[in-house]
Design a protein around this motif. Structure first.
Motif, PDB file in Angstrom:
ATOM      1  N   LEU A 155      -9.384   3.003   4.472  1.00  0.00           N
ATOM      2  CA  LEU A 155     -10.298   2.727   5.574  1.00  0.00           C
ATOM      3  C   LEU A 155      -9.778   1.514   6.330  1.00  0.00           C
ATOM      4  N   THR A 156      -9.939   1.511   7.638  1.00  0.00           N
ATOM      5  CA  THR A 156      -9.471   0.390   8.444  1.00  0.00           C
ATOM      6  C   THR A 156     -10.550  -0.037   9.429  1.00  0.00           C
ATOM      7  N   GLY A 157     -10.453  -1.298   9.859  1.00  0.00           N
ATOM      8  CA  GLY A 157     -11.336  -1.788  10.902  1.00  0.00           C
ATOM      9  C   GLY A 157     -10.778  -1.467  12.270  1.00  0.00           C
ATOM     10  N   LEU A 225      -1.032  -0.902  -2.897  1.00  0.00           N
ATOM     11  CA  LEU A 225      -0.478  -1.846  -1.923  1.00  0.00           C
ATOM     12  C   LEU A 225       0.711  -1.248  -1.191  1.00  0.00           C
ATOM     13  N   ASP A 226       1.494  -0.417  -1.876  1.00  0.00           N
ATOM     14  CA  ASP A 226       2.653   0.226  -1.242  1.00  0.00           C
ATOM     15  C   ASP A 226       2.243   1.185  -0.127  1.00  0.00           C
ATOM     16  N   LYS A 227       0.994   1.660  -0.162  1.00  0.00           N
ATOM     17  CA  LYS A 227       0.530   2.607   0.853  1.00  0.00           C
ATOM     18  C   LYS A 227       0.107   1.922   2.149  1.00  0.00           C
ATOM     19  N   VAL A 228      -0.117   0.615   2.086  1.00  0.00           N
ATOM     20  CA  VAL A 228      -0.686  -0.102   3.226  1.00  0.00           C
ATOM     21  C   VAL A 228       0.169  -0.030   4.493  1.00  0.00           C
ATOM     22  N   PRO A 229       1.506  -0.256   4.427  1.00  0.00           N
ATOM     23  CA  PRO A 229       2.295  -0.218   5.677  1.00  0.00           C
ATOM     24  C   PRO A 229       2.174   1.099   6.425  1.00  0.00           C
ATOM     25  N   GLN A 230       2.046   2.210   5.698  1.00  0.00           N
ATOM     26  CA  GLN A 230       1.969   3.517   6.358  1.00  0.00           C
ATOM     27  C   GLN A 230       0.576   3.816   6.905  1.00  0.00           C
ATOM     28  N   CYS A 231      -0.458   3.359   6.185  1.00  0.00           N
ATOM     29  CA  CYS A 231      -1.816   3.753   6.586  1.00  0.00           C
ATOM     30  C   CYS A 231      -2.556   2.708   7.404  1.00  0.00           C
ATOM     31  N   CYS A 232      -2.252   1.445   7.159  1.00  0.00           N
ATOM     32  CA  CYS A 232      -3.164   0.419   7.656  1.00  0.00           C
ATOM     33  C   CYS A 232      -2.476  -0.811   8.229  1.00  0.00           C
ATOM     34  N   GLY A 233      -1.165  -0.755   8.385  1.00  0.00           N
ATOM     35  CA  GLY A 233      -0.398  -1.949   8.708  1.00  0.00           C
ATOM     36  C   GLY A 233      -0.722  -2.613  10.022  1.00  0.00           C
ATOM     37  N   THR A 234      -1.333  -1.910  10.949  1.00  0.00           N
ATOM     38  CA  THR A 234      -1.607  -2.491  12.273  1.00  0.00           C
ATOM     39  C   THR A 234      -3.022  -3.044  12.398  1.00  0.00           C
ATOM     40  N   LYS A 235      -3.798  -2.998  11.297  1.00  0.00           N
ATOM     41  CA  LYS A 235      -5.197  -3.419  11.348  1.00  0.00           C
ATOM     42  C   LYS A 235      -5.420  -4.705  10.556  1.00  0.00           C
ATOM     43  N   VAL A 236      -6.332  -5.534  11.063  1.00  0.00           N
ATOM     44  CA  VAL A 236      -6.693  -6.765  10.371  1.00  0.00           C
ATOM     45  C   VAL A 236      -7.465  -6.446   9.090  1.00  0.00           C
ATOM     46  N   LYS A 237      -8.416  -5.537   9.197  1.00  0.00           N
ATOM     47  CA  LYS A 237      -9.233  -5.154   8.038  1.00  0.00           C
ATOM     48  C   LYS A 237      -8.736  -3.825   7.497  1.00  0.00           C
ATOM     49  N   TRP A 238      -8.512  -3.766   6.208  1.00  0.00           N
ATOM     50  CA  TRP A 238      -8.168  -2.487   5.591  1.00  0.00           C
ATOM     51  C   TRP A 238      -8.569  -2.479   4.120  1.00  0.00           C
ATOM     52  N   ALA A 239      -8.761  -1.279   3.627  1.00  0.00           N
ATOM     53  CA  ALA A 239      -9.070  -1.076   2.212  1.00  0.00           C
ATOM     54  C   ALA A 239      -8.367   0.185   1.754  1.00  0.00           C
ATOM     55  N   VAL A 240      -7.803   0.147   0.551  1.00  0.00           N
ATOM     56  CA  VAL A 240      -7.199   1.333  -0.057  1.00  0.00           C
ATOM     57  C   VAL A 240      -7.768   1.468  -1.461  1.00  0.00           C
ATOM     58  N   GLU A 248      -9.189  -4.656  -0.875  1.00  0.00           N
ATOM     59  CA  GLU A 248      -9.661  -4.790   0.502  1.00  0.00           C
ATOM     60  C   GLU A 248      -9.328  -6.184   1.011  1.00  0.00           C
ATOM     61  N   ILE A 249      -9.058  -6.273   2.307  1.00  0.00           N
ATOM     62  CA  ILE A 249      -8.848  -7.566   2.956  1.00  0.00           C
ATOM     63  C   ILE A 249      -9.536  -7.535   4.311  1.00  0.00           C
TER      64      ILE A 249
END
Length: 669
Positions: A155-157, A225-240, A248-249
């Motif tokens: 999920l991303t913001g 954490l390895d999935k973050v660059p592909q799914c959420c790297g351009t968002k400030v808020k993300w959760a995997v 989550e951050i």
């Protein structure tokens, strides 16, 4: 006071007292739905013992969470003497809350999740549901102590990062949290506050299932954490998240360290001014009760009068009231999950024009991607839709009960905030007419593929007519209502006009003839009579269109000045049936197969419905080289006009269009 008034008052008071408690509770920590996962199984759906165990497990979760127990895994089996993993009745369940959420806050979220999972996945063999502060799940497999990183969700913001360095820093911060949680002996979670600048902070959280080893926890979190660059790297808020761990951050502090029960209401014996507060509460409750009684009395009086007059009570269509509109015999039977509107909005970028696949009689269709990566096509009923609520209900009722590889799969539906949305599996190759009647794309439909499509459509219709739980007549079979998956397998779609038949029912009559010119059987177009043979006629038209690559309506408007059906009959009688075939395909077709399919197509479009074969016979003829085919008679006279709407829909559709619906309403003559 009438019984109804007393009931209404009691409910209203309960509502007020509940909200006094929840207001205090949710001010500190309110659970927010994130997503759910549901895996269905016909075998387990029909296993009443397994379903009973699921209900008992959810009841146990509700009870156990109230005790604050740390033993949050359990296996329930109705067979007390045999609880091995291979027993078909065993159900394994678990629950957990975010590490900073305990006590009544945790229990409140778990209770909400138990109610929601029963609605989202009523017949699941396994299911999970996530809120921002808790998770529950169950399965027929024992996952305790095992690492499960699939399926995973993200999920991303909405806020974008400034540059790529923000992603690198966020990953480093989360890696530090992973190091902390795996280093601390008695903890399976960690939170952290990170200074990014003098005015900017980030807040992070990581957590593993409590039954994982430290090595297993590290592996799970590193995998997420390895999935973050592909799914959420351009968002400030993300959760995997995955079944075994999550992180989550955010730039807003989303966690707290509330560990006590929610604050109690003021104690009159210990606080100054308590008597005034008590008086105020009594006055407030008295006023609310009076208003409630008055409202209930007015409602009861008006309802009684309107019912006596035979009036209809108009209701907003919500999930419950929508089901109330559906006859009991056409109920959902728990087969269709609901998908939250927020999830659909996020997956379609809030119904962005750039995500729009096309527009049909039902309304616009949007492409989307669910948090688990599933690509979807969301059909949204528009207020100006040519198809209305009845067609919408029809589609839900039928497609929810029909499962076949040659029928499009309905993943779920949504009835929130006056929205009515059907969520289908996404068909990357659009509809058949998009390829068949396109000058360039039709070249990719060689004979082998065309024959495969014909056979697939036939199998889908046979299922509807004879093998499904219902006996269904589609009533709007055409090229634009046949979708193609990534392997070009055909799937019949759009059941808005479908009707169910009794097993011994031959035909029925309607005063409201709805369909598409060129595909409607003559007895249906002229007299409103329809039966399984009406679908057979439409199938015959479609077969001839697939063979020749020409639309029945367009053909009439060409220099031939007659329908494709009558012109095919003319060529058949003259022994020239292959003349219409595109020279491009003469390199790929097998003449005997083409001639057999033309023969079958002509049998299906005969004027007398009694002369047309059933779909079981059609499937048998298509699958055999030795079956003797009867001689066809002249097809029905068919103008085959194409409506302007269909033409416009074809022009406006995109490459990945899911459907191009065309509805023509005529009066029987």
């Amino acid at each position: 006071m009438s019984q109804m008034n007393m009931t209404c008052t009691a409910r209203f008071l309960s509502f007020i007292l509940l909200h006094i408690f929840l207001f205090t509770l949710t001010n500190a920590q309110s659970p927010y739905y994130r997503l759910n996962f549901c895996q269905n199984s016909t075998e387990k759906t029909n296993n009443t013992s397994y379903r009973s165990n699921v209900r008992n497990l959810l009841l146990w979760i509700n009870t156990d969470s109230a005790t604050g127990s740390v033993s949050n895994h359990i296996a329930i089996n109705s067979n007390k003497t045999n609880s091995n993993d291979n027993d078909g009745d065993v159900v394994y369940g678990f629950y957990d809350c975010r590490g900073d959420v305990t006590g009544s806050f945790c229990q409140f979220c778990i209770n909400a999740a138990v109610r929601a999972i029963a609605q989202c996945c009523p017949n699941g063999v396994s299911a999970m549901i996530w809120y921002d502060i808790c998770v529950i799940g169950y399965s027929d497999h024992n996952t305790s102590g095992k690492i499960s990183v699939t399926p995973s969700w993200n999920l991303t913001g909405t806020k974008n990062t400034k540059d790529s360095t923000e992603l690198e820093k966020a990953v480093d911060d989360m890696r530090n949290l992973i190091g902390r949680v795996t280093a601390e002996a008695n903890s399976n979670w960690a939170v952290g506050e990170f200074d990014w600048s003098d005015t900017e902070k980030r807040y992070g959280w990581v957590q593993c299932n409590s039954d994982l080893t430290k090595d297993g926890c590290r592996y799970c979190l590193e995998t997420m954490l390895d999935k973050v660059p592909q799914c959420c790297g351009t968002k400030v808020k993300w959760a995997v998240v995955s079944p075994s761990c999550g992180m989550e951050i955010d730039d807003n502090k989303f966690y707290n360290f509330q560990t006590e029960s929610p604050p109690s209401l003021p104690n009159p014996g210990k606080q100054d001014g308590a008597s005034n507060t008590k008086t105020l509460i009594i006055i407030l409750v008295s006023v609310l009760v009076a208003v409630a009684l008055l409202s209930c009395s007015v409602y009861y009086y008006r309802r009684k009068n309107r019912l006596n007059k035979g009036g209809l009570l108009l209701r907003t269509i919500t999930p419950k009231s929508f089901r109330d509109h559906v006859p009991r015999e056409d109920s959902f039977n728990g087969d269709l999950p609901t998908i939250p509107l927020t999830v659909i909005q996020q997956s379609t970028d809030n119904f962005s024009e750039s995500f729009k696949l096309g527009e049909g009689g039902f309304g616009p269709v949007y492409k989307g991607t669910l948090p688990d990566g599933t690509e979807i096509a969301a059909k949204r009923l528009s207020e100006t839709s040519g198809q209305g609520l009845e067609e919408f209900k029809n589609e839900v009722i039928f497609i929810a009960k029909l499962q076949h590889r040659n029928l499009v799969k309905l993943l779920g539906c949504c009835f929130e905030e006056n929205e009515k949305i059907l969520v289908y599996e996404y068909m990357p190759n659009s509809s058949l007419n998009f390829h068949l009647f396109n000058e360039e794309k039709h070249k990719h439909l060689d004979w082998k593929l065309r024959l495969s499509i014909i056979k697939g459509i036939a199998r889908g219709l046979l299922y509807l007519h004879e093998d499904s739980p219902l006996r269904v007549i589609h009533r709007d079979l055409k090229a634009s209502n046949v979708l193609l998956d990534d392997e070009m397998n055909p799937k019949i779609s759009d059941f808005g006009l479908a009707r169910a038949f009794e097993k011994d029912q031959c035909h029925t009559k309607t005063k409201r003839v709805i369909g598409t010119y060129g595909y409607m059987a003559p007895e249906y177009a002229m007299a409103g009579l329809f039966s399984v043979k009406s679908d057979v006629f439409s199938f015959g038209v479609l077969v001839l269109e697939i063979i020749y690559g020409k639309r029945n309506g367009d053909f009439f408007l060409s220099e031939h000045m007659q329908s494709l059906l009558l012109y095919t009959w003319k060529l058949w009688c003259e022994g020239k049936s292959l003349e219409l075939i595109d020279p491009f395909h003469k390199k790929t077709y097998v003449e005997s197969e083409v001639m057999k399919c033309i023969h079958i197509g002509l049998l299906c479009v005969q004027e007398d419905a009694a002369d047309r074969p059933t779909m079981s016979i059609v499937v048998r003829m298509l699958g055999s080289d030795t079956v003797d085919l009867p001689k066809p008679t002249q097809p029905a006279y068919s103008i085959g006009r194409k409506s302007k709407n269909e033409d416009q829909s074809s022009k406006n559709s995109k490459d990945n269009s899911v459907d191009e619906e065309t509805l023509t309403i005529v009066s029987p003559r």
